[in-house]
Design an enzyme around this catalytic site. Sequence first.
Site, short mmCIF file in Angstrom:
data_model
loop_
_atom_site.label_atom_id
_atom_site.label_comp_id
_atom_site.label_asym_id
_atom_site.label_seq_id
_atom_site.Cartn_x
_atom_site.Cartn_y
_atom_site.Cartn_z
N GLY A 122 -1.66 -70.38 -8.56
CA GLY A 122 -2.77 -71.02 -7.84
C GLY A 122 -3.24 -72.27 -8.57
N GLY A 123 -4.56 -72.51 -8.54
CA GLY A 123 -5.14 -73.70 -9.18
C GLY A 123 -4.84 -73.76 -10.67
N PRO B 96 22.16 -99.99 -16.62
CA PRO B 96 21.25 -100.32 -15.51
C PRO B 96 21.97 -100.41 -14.17
CG PRO B 96 20.75 -101.68 -17.42
CD PRO B 96 21.97 -100.87 -17.78
N GLU C 171 23.44 -86.05 -15.95
CA GLU C 171 24.85 -85.60 -16.05
C GLU C 171 25.47 -85.38 -14.67
OE1 GLU C 171 26.15 -83.42 -19.31
OE2 GLU C 171 24.31 -83.69 -20.44
N SER D 108 22.74 -84.08 -8.01
CA SER D 108 23.18 -83.00 -7.11
C SER D 108 24.19 -83.53 -6.09
CB SER D 108 21.98 -82.41 -6.38
OG SER D 108 21.12 -81.80 -7.30
N ARG E 4 -3.89 -61.18 -12.97
CA ARG E 4 -4.88 -61.82 -12.08
C ARG E 4 -5.24 -60.89 -10.91
NH1 ARG E 4 -8.68 -65.79 -11.22
NH2 ARG E 4 -8.50 -66.71 -9.13
N GLY F 159 26.32 -92.84 -25.09
CA GLY F 159 25.83 -93.93 -24.23
C GLY F 159 26.79 -94.29 -23.13
N LEU F 160 26.53 -93.75 -21.95
CA LEU F 160 27.39 -94.00 -20.80
C LEU F 160 26.65 -94.83 -19.74
CD1 LEU F 160 29.99 -93.27 -19.15
CD2 LEU F 160 28.81 -91.18 -18.46
N THR F 161 25.45 -94.35 -19.36
CA THR F 161 24.73 -94.95 -18.23
C THR F 161 24.24 -96.37 -18.56
OG1 THR F 161 24.01 -92.73 -17.63
CG2 THR F 161 22.81 -94.55 -16.61
#
Length: 379
Positions: free
Chosen positions: A339-340, A128, A363, A366, A268, A124-126
């Site tokens: 595709g779809g 709010p 972690e 970027s 396909r 538990g680091l982060t």
Amino acid sequence: MNFDLTAEQEMIKKMIREFSDEVVAPGSIDRDRNKQFPVEVFKQLSEMGIMGLPFPEEYGGGGADTVSFAIVTEELSRACASTGITYSAHISLGGAPLNLFGTKEQKHKYLTPICTGESFGAFGLTEPNAGSDAGGTQTTAAKSNGEYIINGNKCFITNASYAKHLAITAITGMNDGKKEISAIIIPTDAKGFSVIDNYEKMGLNASNTTELVMENVRVPEENLLGKEGEGFKQFLITLDGGRIGIGAMAVGIAQGAFDKSLQYTKERKQFGKSLSSFQAVQFKLADMAMKIELARNMVYKAAWLKDQGRPFSKEASMCKLYASEICMEVTNQAVQLHGGYGYMKEYHVERMMRDAKLLEIGEGTSEIQRTVIARLIGC
Ligand SMILES: Cc1cc2nc3c(=O)[nH]c(=O)nc-3n(C[C@H](O)[C@H](O)[C@H](O)COP(=O)(O)OP(=O)(O)OC[C@H]3O[C@@H](n4cnc5c(N)ncnc54)[C@H](O)[C@@H]3O)c2cc1C
């Protein structure tokens, strides 16, 4: 220079690949849809002795190297990234700080249950108001009569609902006007400690992401990990190792998306031909394969450097950054090539694309990786 895996690494790769294809992959869509933690998968991984893979045998671990850990994370993530992140966080955020900074007694008490799979590992680091700027921690641990009294909140913590104990960071004092941050182990059944599993996430839906609330949680002073004031340094070291795990996850997800795309484009048919016979499609697949290969080499190199006891922070940041960004690109192209159908859950690649996004965030984002690399190349 030798790029071959050792016989042991090859054996682990083959075993986890088969396990992932036979046990992990089949339920991946349902677990994602139902937000169902992969309990059964981890029961079997515990029986296979994988949960403590890179930790010393003395504490119930497998005594294997970091390259093997990266291989397992990659292979699990190829089939199901939620399973991959659960494993990666269990080892590199949960077990690793205990192994690196714990006393012998702490390791017997807390690392052993992680190695056997009796407890999941978490860290538990982060908070709010303290994410990228993790030094902005506001949780406090006040010393009183041989105990720490802990108050504060943590957010986005992986695996905590399934952990019997976890290390958290908290302010234990001030030094020259600067916060002294320490890591302290808390049993998750401690009075005043709550784990809230309520997030609605974009992806990694079968993984466990939680908020922690600590209200006058009391733990004995002996639960301090390492020395007081070393928490900041400790989590930087912990995150270096964790970045290899995230890089390995990224390689695994990207490989999974590539495998699905190659198979699909061969099967396909449009305009009377397989999609894979069109050069535009072949070029996409060639670029995907090349980027995955490069990312894998970067992850294995960082892991290898760590195993040699050599500096690896720069390579860990580089592999995490590159692998997570190409994972996003590759999974995006995988959806495009389908595709779809790629937009539909049944074909797996949309889940992989959603899961991939976290790797550019967790972690160290970027942007933070670029900051770390810039510092390490002498900017
Ligand atoms: C699914 C999930 C699992 C997680 N698991 C864990 C866990 O187990 N344990 C744990 O402790 N944490 C965990 N985290 C937290 C994660 O590490 C943080 O979310 C991450 O470090 C970013 O912090 P933040 O969310 O507060 O974003 P912020 O720090 O607020 O960043 C927001 C944006 O601002 C940018 N930014 C911030 N500072 C700078 C700067 N100096 N220069 C340029 N850009 C900047 C960031 O790059 C980002 O783009 C998890 C998160 C998620 C989503």
